[in-house]
Write a protein that holds these residues in place. Structure first.
Motif, PDB file in Angstrom:
ATOM      1  N   ALA A   1       2.991   4.796  -0.124  1.00 41.64           N
ATOM      2  CA  ALA A   1       1.725   4.132   0.224  1.00 41.64           C
ATOM      3  C   ALA A   1       2.057   2.963   1.132  1.00 41.64           C
ATOM      4  CB  ALA A   1       1.009   3.655  -1.033  1.00 41.64           C
TER       5      ALA A   1
ATOM      6  N   ILE B   1       1.262  -3.102  -1.147  1.00 42.28           N
ATOM      7  CA  ILE B   1       1.201  -3.092  -2.606  1.00 42.28           C
ATOM      8  C   ILE B   1       2.454  -3.721  -3.203  1.00 42.28           C
ATOM      9  CG2 ILE B   1       2.257  -0.810  -2.828  1.00 42.28           C
ATOM     10  CD1 ILE B   1      -0.519  -2.243  -5.073  1.00 42.28           C
TER      11      ILE B   1
ATOM     12  N   SER C   1       1.590   2.118 -13.416  1.00 42.24           N
ATOM     13  CA  SER C   1       0.689   3.072 -12.771  1.00 42.24           C
ATOM     14  C   SER C   1      -0.755   2.600 -12.857  1.00 42.24           C
ATOM     15  CB  SER C   1       0.839   4.452 -13.419  1.00 42.24           C
ATOM     16  OG  SER C   1      -0.073   5.372 -12.889  1.00 42.24           O
TER      17      SER C   1
ATOM     18  N   LYS D   1      -3.083   1.220  -9.790  1.00 38.18           N
ATOM     19  CA  LYS D   1      -4.072   2.270  -9.555  1.00 38.18           C
ATOM     20  C   LYS D   1      -3.459   3.408  -8.741  1.00 38.18           C
ATOM     21  CE  LYS D   1      -8.003  -0.891  -9.861  1.00 38.18           C
ATOM     22  NZ  LYS D   1      -9.219  -1.434  -9.200  1.00 38.18           N
ATOM     23  N   MET D   2      -2.259   3.799  -9.192  1.00 38.66           N
ATOM     24  CA  MET D   2      -1.518   4.871  -8.548  1.00 38.66           C
ATOM     25  C   MET D   2      -0.974   5.821  -9.611  1.00 38.66           C
ATOM     26  SD  MET D   2       0.626   2.737  -5.651  1.00 38.66           S
ATOM     27  CE  MET D   2       1.144   4.215  -4.774  1.00 38.66           C
ATOM     28  N   GLU D   3      -0.714   7.052  -9.216  1.00 39.85           N
ATOM     29  CA  GLU D   3      -0.058   8.016 -10.092  1.00 39.85           C
ATOM     30  C   GLU D   3       1.445   7.953  -9.831  1.00 39.85           C
ATOM     31  OE1 GLU D   3      -1.650   9.713 -12.340  1.00 39.85           O
ATOM     32  OE2 GLU D   3      -3.664   9.106 -11.706  1.00 39.85           O
TER      33      GLU D   3
ATOM     34  N   TYR E   1       2.409   7.275  -6.102  1.00 41.31           N
ATOM     35  CA  TYR E   1       1.609   7.763  -4.976  1.00 41.31           C
ATOM     36  C   TYR E   1       0.124   7.657  -5.332  1.00 41.31           C
ATOM     37  CZ  TYR E   1       1.083  11.888  -7.942  1.00 41.31           C
ATOM     38  OH  TYR E   1       0.788  12.719  -8.992  1.00 41.31           O
ATOM     39  N   ARG E   2      -0.679   7.664  -4.303  1.00 40.67           N
ATOM     40  CA  ARG E   2      -2.126   7.619  -4.509  1.00 40.67           C
ATOM     41  C   ARG E   2      -2.676   9.058  -4.519  1.00 40.67           C
ATOM     42  NH1 ARG E   2      -3.851   2.591  -4.466  1.00 40.67           N
ATOM     43  NH2 ARG E   2      -2.793   0.989  -3.220  1.00 40.67           N
TER      44      ARG E   2
ATOM     45  N   LYS F   1      -5.010  12.211  -3.835  1.00 38.82           N
ATOM     46  CA  LYS F   1      -5.672  12.541  -2.589  1.00 38.82           C
ATOM     47  C   LYS F   1      -7.169  12.172  -2.594  1.00 38.82           C
ATOM     48  CE  LYS F   1      -2.538  16.280  -1.361  1.00 38.82           C
ATOM     49  NZ  LYS F   1      -2.404  17.734  -1.046  1.00 38.82           N
TER      50      LYS F   1
ATOM     51  N   SER G   1      -8.471   9.563  -3.987  1.00 36.91           N
ATOM     52  CA  SER G   1      -8.708   8.126  -4.181  1.00 36.91           C
ATOM     53  C   SER G   1      -9.128   7.492  -2.885  1.00 36.91           C
ATOM     54  CB  SER G   1      -7.428   7.438  -4.694  1.00 36.91           C
ATOM     55  OG  SER G   1      -6.407   7.515  -3.721  1.00 36.91           O
TER      56      SER G   1
END
Length: 351
Positions: A302, A306, A328, A332-334, A345-346, A348, A350
Motif C-alpha cells: 500500500a 501508513i 490488521s 484497516k488492512m488484511e 494489503y488492502r 480490493k 476497500s
C-alpha cells in the motif's frame, strides 16, 4: 580458521537453526578438513552441556564443564544430532532461553582466538583490551553475568562488546540493539554503556537502553537509581542529563537529548517477559520490532504513508497471530502469512 560467514553458519548448524542449503554448506566444509569437523563437534559439546531451561549464562562455568566433558571422551553421534525436543507449543520460548547457550559458541570463538594469539607471543596486547562480542539473532534473547555481579539481558538482534575482564577506573561495554542492565554497585568504578549516539554512565542501578542502528534515536529508561546520559557524536559539544527512577529520555540523531519525562518503566520492560509495548510509535518501527522478536519479514502493499502513522498498544500475549490481528484492525488492512513472510494489503473492495 573459518571465515566470519562460516562462523555464523556453524552457530546456526550447532543450534539446529540452519536451512537445508546452509546445513549442506557446513557439512561440505567439515568434509574438507578433519580439523573442521573436530571444531564443530567441540562446539556441539558446549551446546549440549547447557540445559534447555537454563536462561543464565556463565562463560567460565560452561568452559570448565566443556573441558571436563572433553577429558571423558566425545559425545556419541546419536547424542549430538538427536537432542530431546520440546513440544511445538513451547518451542519459541525454549529458543529464547537457549539463546544463552547459543551465545556460548560466539564466546568460545573469542576464547579460542585469544588463546591462539597468546600462544603466538602477543602478550604485549593487554588482557583487558581483549574484547568479547556477544550477538543474538532475531527471535533470540540472552542473559550475561559479569564477574562484578552485573547482569545484562540482551534483546533479539542485538550485540554487546565487552572486555574479558574489567580493569582501570571504568567498566565499559558497547551496545548495538536493546539491553536491560542490572549494574552491581561500585563507587570506585563507574559502569559505562557506549552506543552510536549516546553514552550512559552509572555507579549501580537498573536501566534499559535501546540503540538499534535502524532507529533515529537512542532511548534510555531508568528502573532504579540514577544514570547520566550524554551525547556521543563527534564534532559536537557533549550534552548531558541526569535521569532518576521512572524517567526517560532519547538522544535523537541531529537534535541531541530530548526533554526528560516520566514513564511507566514496567511497560517499557515488557520485552523481558516476552511482551511488547508501543507508545506513539510509527508502524514502520512497530514492524521492525516484530521482525526482530519473531524472526519474520513484514511488507506492506500500500502507500508508504501508513508506515508513518503512530501506533500505541500493549501486548502481554506472546502469540504473533494475536499481535497481527490487532495491527490488521488498526491499519484497516488484511494480512497473509506464508512461513516467515507476512504481507499487509488492502482488500480490493476497500476505499
Amino acid at each position: 580458521m573459518p571465515t566470519a560467514d562460516m562462523w555464523r553458519l556453524i552457530q546456526r548448524y550447532v543450534t539446529d537453526r540452519c536451512s537445508v542449503s546452509e546445513e549442506r554448506k557446513v557439512e561440505r566444509w567439515m568434509e574438507e578438513d578433519p580439523a573442521n569437523r573436530k571444531l564443530v563437534e567441540e562446539l556441539e559439546q558446549i551446546w549440549s552441556l547447557t540445559p534447555e531451561e537454563d536462561f543464565e549464562m556463565s562463560v567460565q562455568d560452561a568452559w570448565d564443564r566443556f573441558r571436563i566433558r572433553e577429558m571423558r571422551g566425545p559425545l556419541s553421534n546419536k547424542k549430538k544430532r538427536n537432542r530431546t525436543r520440546t513440544s511445538s507449543g513451547s518451542r519459541r520460548m525454549v529458543t529464547m532461553f537457549r539463546a544463552a547457550a547459543a551465545i556460548l559458541l560466539m564466546v568460545f570463538v573469542g576464547f579460542f582466538s585469544w588463546q591462539y594469539l597468546a600462544d603466538q607471543g602477543t602478550e604485549e596486547q593487554t588482557y583487558q583490551e581483549q574484547k568479547q562480542n556477544i550477538e543474538t539473532q532475531k527471535g533470540e534473547k540472552a542473559q550475561i553475568s559479569f564477574s562484578d555481579g552485573t547482569v545484562v539481558t540482551l534483546n533479539a538482534a542485538s550485540s554487546l562488546r565487552y572486555p574479558k575482564q574489567f580493569k582501570g577506573s571504568k567498566r565499559e561495554v558497547y551496545l548495538t540493539g536493546e539491553a536491560y542492565f542490572e549494574v552491581a554497585s561500585n563507587a570506585d568504578k563507574s559502569f559505562v554503556v557506549h552506543t552510536s549516539r549516546a553514552d550512559v554512565e552509572v555507579l549501580g542501578t537498573k536501566f534499559n537502553v535501546r540503540a538499534w542502528k535502524e532507529d533515529a534515536a537512542v532511548d534510555v529508561g531508568v528502573r532504579e537509581g540514577k544514570v547520566a546520559v550524554s551525547t556521543a557524536e563527534n564534532g559536537r559539544q557533549r550534552d548531558r542529563v541526569l535521569l532518576g527512577r521512572g524517567q526517560f529520555t532519547s538522544v535523537i540523531e541531529g537534535e541531541g537529548i530530548s526533554d526528560v519525562r516520566n514513564i511507566d518503566v514496567d511497560k517499557h520492560l515488557l520485552w523481558l517477559n516476552g511482551g511488547m509495548y508501543f507508545d506513539n510509535v510509527p508502524f514502520k518501527q512497530v514492524f521492525l520490532q516484530i521482525e526482530r522478536k519473531f524472526d519474520v519479514h513484514i511488507s506492506v502493499s500500500a502507500t508508504e504513508s501508513i508506515l508513518e502513522v503512530p501506533f500505541t498498544s500493549t501486548f502481554r500475549d506472546r502469540e504473533l497471530s494475536k499481535i497481527l490481528q490487532v495491527l490488521s484492525a488498526s491499519m484497516k488492512m488484511e494480512y497473509r502469512r506464508e512461513g516467515n513472510e507476512i504481507e499487509f494489503y488492502r482488500p480490493k473492495n476497500s476505499n
